[in-house]
Structure formats: structure tokens, C-alpha cells
Design a protein around this motif. Structure first.
Motif, PDB file in Angstrom:
ATOM      1  N   LYS A 189       0.741  -1.168   0.032  1.00  9.62           N
ATOM      2  CA  LYS A 189      -0.011  -0.104  -0.047  1.00  9.62           C
ATOM      3  C   LYS A 189       0.860   1.265   0.023  1.00  9.62           C
ATOM      4  CE  LYS A 189      -3.868  -2.128   2.509  1.00  9.62           C
ATOM      5  NZ  LYS A 189      -4.607  -2.418   3.578  1.00  9.62           N
ATOM      6  N   ALA A 241       2.130   1.928  -3.588  1.00 10.08           N
ATOM      7  CA  ALA A 241       1.094   2.463  -4.250  1.00 10.08           C
ATOM      8  C   ALA A 241       0.898   4.246  -4.036  1.00 10.08           C
ATOM      9  CB  ALA A 241      -0.091   1.794  -4.208  1.00 10.08           C
ATOM     10  N   THR A 242       0.760   4.386  -2.709  1.00  7.08           N
ATOM     11  CA  THR A 242       0.743   5.669  -2.237  1.00  7.08           C
ATOM     12  C   THR A 242       1.893   6.635  -2.938  1.00  7.08           C
ATOM     13  OG1 THR A 242      -0.444   5.077  -0.413  1.00  7.08           O
ATOM     14  CG2 THR A 242       0.280   7.253  -0.351  1.00  7.08           C
ATOM     15  N   GLN A 256       3.774   6.169  -5.452  1.00  3.02           N
ATOM     16  CA  GLN A 256       3.723   6.016  -6.656  1.00  3.02           C
ATOM     17  C   GLN A 256       3.006   7.256  -7.320  1.00  3.02           C
ATOM     18  OE1 GLN A 256       5.433   4.071  -9.729  1.00  3.02           O
ATOM     19  NE2 GLN A 256       4.795   6.120 -10.580  1.00  3.02           N
ATOM     20  N   HIS A 257       1.694   7.103  -6.472  1.00  2.00           N
ATOM     21  CA  HIS A 257       0.718   8.206  -7.012  1.00  2.00           C
ATOM     22  C   HIS A 257       1.193   9.791  -6.456  1.00  2.00           C
ATOM     23  CE1 HIS A 257      -2.181   5.500  -8.497  1.00  2.00           C
ATOM     24  NE2 HIS A 257      -2.283   4.840  -7.328  1.00  2.00           N
ATOM     25  N   LEU A 258       1.997   9.864  -5.365  1.00  2.24           N
ATOM     26  CA  LEU A 258       2.378  11.129  -4.719  1.00  2.24           C
ATOM     27  C   LEU A 258       3.496  11.739  -5.681  1.00  2.24           C
ATOM     28  CD1 LEU A 258       2.255  13.164  -2.513  1.00  2.24           C
ATOM     29  CD2 LEU A 258       3.647  11.866  -1.289  1.00  2.24           C
ATOM     30  N   ASN A 278       5.021  10.041  -8.584  1.00  2.00           N
ATOM     31  CA  ASN A 278       5.076   9.540  -9.853  1.00  2.00           C
ATOM     32  C   ASN A 278       6.626   9.274 -10.296  1.00  2.00           C
ATOM     33  OD1 ASN A 278       2.322   9.993 -11.121  1.00  2.00           O
ATOM     34  ND2 ASN A 278       2.675  12.016 -10.243  1.00  2.00           N
ATOM     35  N   TYR A 279       7.017   8.448  -9.406  1.00  2.00           N
ATOM     36  CA  TYR A 279       8.636   8.160  -9.881  1.00  2.00           C
ATOM     37  C   TYR A 279       8.904   7.100 -10.869  1.00  2.00           C
ATOM     38  CZ  TYR A 279       7.155   4.359  -6.766  1.00  2.00           C
ATOM     39  OH  TYR A 279       6.428   3.375  -6.397  1.00  2.00           O
TER      40      TYR A 279
END
Length: 234
Positions: free
Chosen positions: A184, A187-188, A190-192, A194-195
């Protein structure tokens, strides 16, 4: 004139459970075996510096020192040390250690130093470290965004990343639940951010049992020491 190819760097990683050192050549390759001592408790500045000096005495000759510290660092001065001791706040670690060892010293956040040893230098790259605590670092085209302390930011259920994914949490909830939390968190983040790539290091990275996304890579724990050479690339 000094032959820069012969410059030896003592790389130091200050962790919650252990202080580690190694000597690197100019390209970042190890010249000695990694040496370790338990982190003094309480982890006060002069006690930790004494541990570093003891370890340094086992490593032979070196010309300069790189230190990864678990907190915010500005110009060699430690600004925060949430998990160590209040005496670290405003402590000139670079200056005092340099005086103790008689060598020039540079200090950065420990996750930043681990990242410097791991990144490719292209796009947005993030590093998280899973150990006693939760460390983080962010790079854009190889340039460090300094002192990114994600570990103390809210993550889920009113707790921080560190409270949910640090060693205490791992021991409390067990490996399976900890791994689900980590998925989790990935995923968080990645969304924050966008690496393009996420690197996961630290002593507890060996406990990862989940299938990771293709742009997420586990890096060896020694990477935190190998990144020490990058502190001297002016």
C-alpha cells in the motif's frame, strides 16, 4: 601533487541498531571489509563519535570521511534526530568528527547517502529504507532533493510511514501484514511522486515477500555505505 586516484574515503552509516564503516576507493569500490558496532544507548553525539573513531581505527589509512545520519542535516549540522537523542539537534557532526579523526568530513541524511549509491541518475528516482526506522530520499535526474523525511508523515489509520513500517511495527504485526502495508505504501508513493524507479534498502528489506512492481528494486544494505563516495563529487 596528490594522486586523486589514491584517495581513500571512510564511509560511515549511523543506524538505530548499528554503526557501520568501510573504506572505499575513488570509484566507490570497497577496499576493506565492513565493520560494525552496536549503536550506543543512549545514542548521544559523543558516544556515537567514539564508536565511529573505534571502528575507523580498524580500517587502515583514509583521507576523508562520509557520514549518513538518520535525520535532517544542513552543512554538516544535524537538525533533527527524532529516533536518537535530543542532544543531536544543532550538533556540528561534521566539525566535531573532523576534529576527532583529523580528516575532512561531509554528512548527509542516511537515506540520501543510500540513494546516491543506488540511483541511475535519470528521471525521478525515489529511495526508501526499511530498518529500525523508515528513511526516504528523492532524486531528479541525479540531483538530490535534500532532507525528504517521509517517515514522519501520515500514511494510514492516523499513523506515519515509520509507525506502520518500522521494525517495531514489523515485530508487532508480523511479516505478512507488514508486507501488505508495504504494498500500500508503494502504491501511495507512486501516486504522490510519480517516480520512474523506486529502490528499497535497509536491513528489513530482506523480509519483503510480495511481488513488486517492475519499476521497484530491492538494493543491498551495503549500498548506504557505497553511496559515501558521491558526497565528494563536486
Amino acid at each position: 601533487m596528490e594522486n586523486t586516484q589514491q584517495i581513500r574515503t571512510l564511509s560511515v552509516d549511523i543506524g538505530g541498531s548499528g554503526v557501520k564503516v568501510i573504506v572505499l576507493d575513488i570509484t566507490g569500490n570497497p577496499l576493506t571489509q565492513r565493520s560494525r558496532l552496536e549503536t550506543p544507548q543512549p545514542a548521544k553525539p559523543l558516544s556515537v563519535i567514539s564508536a565511529i573513531a573505534t571502528l575507523a581505527s580498524t580500517q587502515g589509512e583514509f583521507d576523508r570521511v562520509s557520514v549518513g545520519f538518520p535525520g535532517v542535516v544542513r552543512n554538516g549540522v544535524t537538525q533533527t534526530a527524532v529516533n536518537l537523542d535530543a542532544d543531536w539537534i544543532g550538533f556540528d557532526l561534521a566539525g566535531v568528527l573532523s576534529q576527532r579523526l583529523g580528516k575532512p568530513v561531509r554528512v548527509v541524511n542516511d537515506a540520501d547517502m543510500q540513494g546516491l549509491g543506488a540511483i541511475q541518475g535519470k528521471g525521478v528516482e525515489m529511495v526508501i529504507t526499511l530498518g529500525t526506522w523508515f528513511g526516504s530520499a528523492l532524486f531528479v535526474d541525479g540531483r538530490l532533493v535534500p532532507n525528504l523525511e517521509m517517515g514522519h508523515h501520515p500514511f494510514r489509520k492516523g499513523e506515519t510511514y515509520e509507525q506502520q513500517l518500522g521494525r517495531v511495527a514489523l515485530e508487532k504485526v508480523g511479516n505478512d501484514k507488514w508486507n501488505r502495508r508495504l504494498l500500500k505504501a508503494i502504491a501511495t508513493l507512486q501516486h504522490l511522486f510519480n517516480y520512474d524507479y523506486l529502490y528499497i534498502g535497509g536491513g528489513e528489506a530482506t523480509r519483503i515477500k510480495i511481488q513488486l512492481p517492475t519499476n521497484v528494486k530491492i538494493i543491498p544494505n551495503i549500498t548506504g555505505l557505497l553511496g559515501g563516495i558521491a558526497l565528494w563529487r563536486d
